[in-house]
Write an enzyme that holds these catalytic residues in place. Sequence first.
Site, mmCIF file in Angstrom:
data_model
loop_
_atom_site.group_PDB
_atom_site.id
_atom_site.type_symbol
_atom_site.label_atom_id
_atom_site.label_comp_id
_atom_site.label_asym_id
_atom_site.label_seq_id
_atom_site.Cartn_x
_atom_site.Cartn_y
_atom_site.Cartn_z
ATOM 1 N N TYR A 58 -6.643 -8.177 -26.425
ATOM 2 C CA TYR A 58 -5.906 -8.349 -25.161
ATOM 3 C C TYR A 58 -6.860 -9.006 -24.156
ATOM 4 O O TYR A 58 -7.096 -8.489 -23.059
ATOM 5 C CB TYR A 58 -5.423 -6.998 -24.596
ATOM 6 C CG TYR A 58 -4.695 -6.121 -25.590
ATOM 7 C CD1 TYR A 58 -3.311 -6.199 -25.702
ATOM 8 C CD2 TYR A 58 -5.386 -5.225 -26.405
ATOM 9 C CE1 TYR A 58 -2.630 -5.390 -26.599
ATOM 10 C CE2 TYR A 58 -4.715 -4.420 -27.306
ATOM 11 C CZ TYR A 58 -3.341 -4.495 -27.396
ATOM 12 O OH TYR A 58 -2.682 -3.687 -28.288
ATOM 13 N N CYS A 76 0.839 -1.206 0.000
ATOM 14 C CA CYS A 76 0.000 0.000 0.000
ATOM 15 C C CYS A 76 0.871 1.251 0.000
ATOM 16 O O CYS A 76 1.685 1.430 0.895
ATOM 17 C CB CYS A 76 -0.894 0.012 1.233
ATOM 18 S SG CYS A 76 -2.092 -1.322 1.244
ATOM 19 N N GLN A 118 -8.445 -11.312 -12.426
ATOM 20 C CA GLN A 118 -8.474 -9.993 -11.795
ATOM 21 C C GLN A 118 -8.460 -10.158 -10.277
ATOM 22 O O GLN A 118 -9.154 -11.029 -9.750
ATOM 23 C CB GLN A 118 -9.737 -9.240 -12.221
ATOM 24 C CG GLN A 118 -9.779 -8.924 -13.699
ATOM 25 C CD GLN A 118 -8.953 -7.709 -14.066
ATOM 26 O OE1 GLN A 118 -8.415 -7.020 -13.211
ATOM 27 N NE2 GLN A 118 -8.838 -7.451 -15.357
ATOM 28 N N CYS A 130 -5.482 0.304 -17.563
ATOM 29 C CA CYS A 130 -4.972 0.458 -16.197
ATOM 30 C C CYS A 130 -3.900 1.531 -16.162
ATOM 31 O O CYS A 130 -3.210 1.679 -15.162
ATOM 32 C CB CYS A 130 -4.437 -0.868 -15.676
ATOM 33 S SG CYS A 130 -3.235 -1.602 -16.779
ATOM 34 N N GLU A 182 -5.396 -12.833 -27.709
ATOM 35 C CA GLU A 182 -4.498 -12.753 -26.542
ATOM 36 C C GLU A 182 -3.181 -13.417 -26.930
ATOM 37 O O GLU A 182 -3.165 -14.452 -27.590
ATOM 38 C CB GLU A 182 -5.165 -13.469 -25.353
ATOM 39 C CG GLU A 182 -4.258 -13.880 -24.220
ATOM 40 C CD GLU A 182 -3.548 -12.722 -23.527
ATOM 41 O OE1 GLU A 182 -4.186 -11.692 -23.250
ATOM 42 O OE2 GLU A 182 -2.339 -12.862 -23.277
HETATM 43 N N1 SAH Z 1 -8.880 -8.317 -20.562
HETATM 44 C C1 SAH Z 1 -8.256 -9.235 -19.652
HETATM 45 C C2 SAH Z 1 -6.751 -9.034 -19.430
HETATM 46 C C3 SAH Z 1 -6.158 -7.720 -19.770
HETATM 47 S S1 SAH Z 1 -4.456 -7.605 -19.275
HETATM 48 C C4 SAH Z 1 -8.985 -9.263 -18.345
HETATM 49 O O1 SAH Z 1 -9.753 -8.356 -18.064
HETATM 50 O O2 SAH Z 1 -8.812 -10.186 -17.575
HETATM 51 C C5 SAH Z 1 -3.670 -7.407 -20.834
HETATM 52 C C6 SAH Z 1 -3.460 -8.702 -21.588
HETATM 53 O O3 SAH Z 1 -2.858 -8.380 -22.847
HETATM 54 C C7 SAH Z 1 -2.514 -9.691 -20.926
HETATM 55 O O4 SAH Z 1 -3.210 -10.907 -20.792
HETATM 56 C C8 SAH Z 1 -1.337 -9.823 -21.903
HETATM 57 O O5 SAH Z 1 -0.818 -11.126 -21.971
HETATM 58 C C9 SAH Z 1 -1.978 -9.449 -23.222
HETATM 59 N N2 SAH Z 1 -1.103 -8.913 -24.292
HETATM 60 C C10 SAH Z 1 0.026 -8.186 -24.163
HETATM 61 N N3 SAH Z 1 0.458 -7.788 -25.369
HETATM 62 C C11 SAH Z 1 -0.408 -8.266 -26.298
HETATM 63 C C12 SAH Z 1 -0.503 -8.160 -27.730
HETATM 64 N N4 SAH Z 1 0.395 -7.484 -28.435
HETATM 65 N N5 SAH Z 1 -1.551 -8.752 -28.331
HETATM 66 C C13 SAH Z 1 -2.485 -9.445 -27.616
HETATM 67 N N6 SAH Z 1 -2.444 -9.575 -26.264
HETATM 68 C C14 SAH Z 1 -1.415 -8.987 -25.627
#
Ligand code: SAH
Length: 462
Positions: free
Chosen positions: A317, A82, A288, A414, A338
Amino acid sequence: MELKKNQEILLTIEDFTKDGEGLGKYQGFPLFVKDTVIGDRVKISITKLKKNYGYGRLLAILEPSPDRVEAPCPVARQCGGCKIQQLSYEQQKKFKWRQVSNCLQRIGSFPDIEKKMEPIYAMDSPWHYRNKAQYPVGLDKKGQITAGFYAGHTHTIIPNTDCLIQAKVNKDILEIILNYLRKNNIQPYDEKTHTGLVRHILTRVGFVTGEIMVCLVINGKKEQLKHISALISRLSAIPGMTSILINTNTDRTNRILGSACRTLWGKPYIEDYIGDIRYQIGPLSFFQVNPVQTKVLYSKALEYAGLTGEEIVWDLYCGIGTISLFLAQRAKHVYGVEIVPDAIADARNNAAINGMDNVTFYVGKAEEIVPAEYARTGIRPDVIVVDPPRKGCEASLLHTMITMAPRRIVYVSCDPGTLARDCLILCQDRYTIDKVAVVDQFAHSCHCEVCVKLGRIKEGEY
Ligand code: SAH
């Protein structure tokens, strides 16, 4: 003005950086001081001086800011977890909302963005919200086996079995394991000498189902865990326990988990729900960490996507497909992309256990898969959702998205800085920001999630 290292000075904190450090000026010279908040009058000692700024360490608070609270955790200052417990939660909410607004105004050039921003979606209670913990195991100053969290920027373990943002049951779990290790004289891992056995204790808790997993990460073999059945019987007596595992990691590495897991008791995963969707979560799965606020965030993404059941949607992603499955409840078909193959294996499994067949997952880079599929099929999606890592989207992907011209783009992020940068590109031509929601998933840290709804303004040629 001559400032020297170790010099002690008085300072008034006037600003707060995005990393949660206070900023004060000494005769115009900016100094960053951890553990302070705007409005504090403090005594500090100078720890580091650069040409145009420096750093100080808080020695005493002479006059506390009205926004300051006593951090409820006794190790809040030492622990690297934290960062801003000393700031009241009301002020944390304002800080996060303002940070998103500042980024969108300054980096994204959206001067009137605050008119589009909803009030922050904050937590009802900002404690005990995390469903996953990874405690390093080591020796304390007296040589006793202990577990806790690393201090900021180091691997010194700050002992803490009762973290206020973790699930309460972790305290019992840690005490059982630490007693077992002490009694059987099983040594914790020492990363300097690469000796010792137990590296980390990982726990995961399903907030809806109440299911609990414990995974011991060890630098060796299961047989080295003497009298393991005694440990298993105590852990398995905890109400909700469903999974006890070991993970083997014998590498000299900062990575917490190795690739091999073995189930000692129960099943190899826990199950949990976000909304109506069920997920199976193993020790290695990404999931998450704040499921309550994740539901708020995904509901926002779903609302902003404006689905009626007829739409073709891309979820880029997509991780283990959490957003994809959420959207698939109201879309004709969702395509998830992904880069991590194991995450897609989880995504396909989660689609199957929920009986959802209107989702297709691709392993690969979004910036490669999307243009290739568009060139192959010529199908334009109605909505594209992106949720990239902190570095944001590749510019080439943003341009492909503009060319594909979906009616709406939902950008989940994020990192407000890269979000603002990418929205600027999307809004140069065809899109405009309609709405912004800030969701606090990580109370007492400086992080938050943002969901932006972008609408297409120009029809034109595609
Ligand atoms: N939407 C998901 C995770 C988002 S985190 C959720 O809510 O649970 C971002 C994700 O993007 C990660 O899983 C990472 O592995 C992926 N990632 C990173 N670079 C990428 C790319 N160039 N193309 C596709 N996925 C990618």
